[in-house]
Design a protein around this motif. Sequence first.
Motif, PDB file in Angstrom:
ATOM      1  N   ARG A 145       0.847  -1.184   0.000  1.00 30.89           N
ATOM      2  CA  ARG A 145       0.000   0.000   0.000  1.00 30.89           C
ATOM      3  C   ARG A 145       0.889   1.243   0.000  1.00 30.89           C
ATOM      4  O   ARG A 145       1.730   1.406   0.881  1.00 30.89           O
ATOM      5  N   GLU A 146       0.715   2.081  -1.006  1.00 31.18           N
ATOM      6  CA  GLU A 146       1.438   3.352  -1.100  1.00 31.18           C
ATOM      7  C   GLU A 146       2.943   3.181  -0.923  1.00 31.18           C
ATOM      8  O   GLU A 146       3.576   3.805  -0.085  1.00 31.18           O
ATOM      9  N   HIS A 147       3.525   2.282  -1.734  1.00 28.62           N
ATOM     10  CA  HIS A 147       4.985   2.049  -1.765  1.00 28.62           C
ATOM     11  C   HIS A 147       5.549   1.472  -0.475  1.00 28.62           C
ATOM     12  O   HIS A 147       6.756   1.496  -0.249  1.00 28.62           O
ATOM     13  N   THR A 148       4.675   0.955   0.381  1.00 23.11           N
ATOM     14  CA  THR A 148       5.132   0.247   1.578  1.00 23.11           C
ATOM     15  C   THR A 148       4.674  -1.199   1.484  1.00 23.11           C
ATOM     16  O   THR A 148       3.513  -1.477   1.173  1.00 23.11           O
ATOM     17  N   ILE A 149       5.594  -2.126   1.735  1.00 22.21           N
ATOM     18  CA  ILE A 149       5.296  -3.549   1.694  1.00 22.21           C
ATOM     19  C   ILE A 149       5.129  -4.061   3.124  1.00 22.21           C
ATOM     20  O   ILE A 149       5.915  -3.715   4.009  1.00 22.21           O
TER      21      ILE A 149
ATOM     22  N   LYS B 181       8.384  -1.932  -4.113  1.00 20.25           N
ATOM     23  CA  LYS B 181       7.256  -2.126  -5.021  1.00 20.25           C
ATOM     24  C   LYS B 181       6.926  -3.608  -5.105  1.00 20.25           C
ATOM     25  O   LYS B 181       7.818  -4.451  -5.233  1.00 20.25           O
ATOM     26  N   LEU B 182       5.649  -3.912  -5.038  1.00 17.94           N
ATOM     27  CA  LEU B 182       5.225  -5.308  -5.052  1.00 17.94           C
ATOM     28  C   LEU B 182       5.590  -5.986  -6.374  1.00 17.94           C
ATOM     29  O   LEU B 182       5.909  -7.178  -6.395  1.00 17.94           O
ATOM     30  N   ASN B 183       5.545  -5.249  -7.474  1.00 18.88           N
ATOM     31  CA  ASN B 183       5.901  -5.822  -8.772  1.00 18.88           C
ATOM     32  C   ASN B 183       7.339  -6.327  -8.771  1.00 18.88           C
ATOM     33  O   ASN B 183       7.639  -7.404  -9.299  1.00 18.88           O
ATOM     34  N   GLU B 184       8.249  -5.549  -8.192  1.00 19.86           N
ATOM     35  CA  GLU B 184       9.653  -5.943  -8.138  1.00 19.86           C
ATOM     36  C   GLU B 184       9.852  -7.121  -7.199  1.00 19.86           C
ATOM     37  O   GLU B 184      10.624  -8.041  -7.489  1.00 19.86           O
TER      38      GLU B 184
ATOM     39  N   SER C  64      -2.562  -6.262  -5.133  1.00 16.84           N
ATOM     40  CA  SER C  64      -1.931  -5.823  -3.880  1.00 16.84           C
ATOM     41  C   SER C  64      -1.461  -6.956  -2.978  1.00 16.84           C
ATOM     42  O   SER C  64      -1.059  -6.711  -1.840  1.00 16.84           O
ATOM     43  N   PHE C  65      -1.496  -8.214  -3.479  1.00 18.53           N
ATOM     44  CA  PHE C  65      -1.156  -9.336  -2.598  1.00 18.53           C
ATOM     45  C   PHE C  65      -0.291 -10.403  -3.284  1.00 18.53           C
ATOM     46  O   PHE C  65      -0.529 -10.766  -4.443  1.00 18.53           O
ATOM     47  N   LEU C  66       0.689 -10.895  -2.513  1.00 17.35           N
ATOM     48  CA  LEU C  66       1.404 -12.129  -2.816  1.00 17.35           C
ATOM     49  C   LEU C  66       1.082 -13.083  -1.674  1.00 17.35           C
ATOM     50  O   LEU C  66       1.050 -12.670  -0.512  1.00 17.35           O
ATOM     51  N   VAL C  67       0.869 -14.349  -1.984  1.00 13.63           N
ATOM     52  CA  VAL C  67       0.487 -15.294  -0.930  1.00 13.63           C
ATOM     53  C   VAL C  67       1.403 -16.511  -0.952  1.00 13.63           C
ATOM     54  O   VAL C  67       1.841 -16.967  -2.010  1.00 13.63           O
ATOM     55  N   ASN C  68       1.737 -16.996   0.239  1.00 12.68           N
ATOM     56  CA  ASN C  68       2.498 -18.233   0.370  1.00 12.68           C
ATOM     57  C   ASN C  68       1.520 -19.387   0.147  1.00 12.68           C
ATOM     58  O   ASN C  68       0.650 -19.650   0.981  1.00 12.68           O
TER      59      ASN C  68
END
Length: 232
Positions: free
Chosen positions: A148-152, A167-170, A186-190
């Motif tokens: 959210r807003e450049h904070t992971i 950035k989440l993309n990176e 906005s999400f990556l999941v294990n």
Amino acid sequence: MRIAICDDNREDVLSLRKLLEGHEVRIFSEAAGLLSDLKKGGIQYDLYLLDIFMGESMNGIELAEKLRSRQEDAIFCFISTSDNFYREAYDLYAVQYLIKPVKEEEVRLLLDKVSKNLRRNGEWKLPFQFRGQSGSIPYGKILYISSREHTIYIFCTDGTVQECKGKLNELAMQVCGNTFMRCHQSFLVNMYHIDSLRGMELTVGSEKIPVSRRYYAEVKRRYQEILFEEVG
């Protein structure tokens, strides 16, 4: 994978860097720079690619010995124009010894070998930096990651949430594969911590994570694969 290259030949470095596209790579032209970076930031790398011959007092073998004293489980690959140092490389348990010019197929096989070794030993870790502090979190302790807003935000199994800038993309390019998957903008999941997949929603611990149509098919495929692995 987080990789450090130490080689004073610019042309060789650029060629090798191209073969490592998709991984997090840090380049050092001298041993002192790499050692200083480790001491200053407390950062450890999954793989060290070390040139044997460097135009300074410390060669790649000597550098590896110093790295081993700092990181006992460090994984080395030596790169050289000569095969004269095979014995020394063997004594340091080098995972590979490559002769220049390095070929794409050799790098692919090297990365595959290191990846399997890391997975087998449970050593995959996600490095982070926040407010001047550095650290890493084992993949197995991460439930999911949001942005959210450049904070992971890294949500962990022990209930803690680690913040870091980025950035989440990176990050997705760095970690996504068999363990982590993108399920939403906005999400990556294990994938190994998913309790259920119902409709367009994942349950991870006590949290509900949305799945967008763009990622649904791949998430469902991998989720079913893991269910089969567990049954087998």
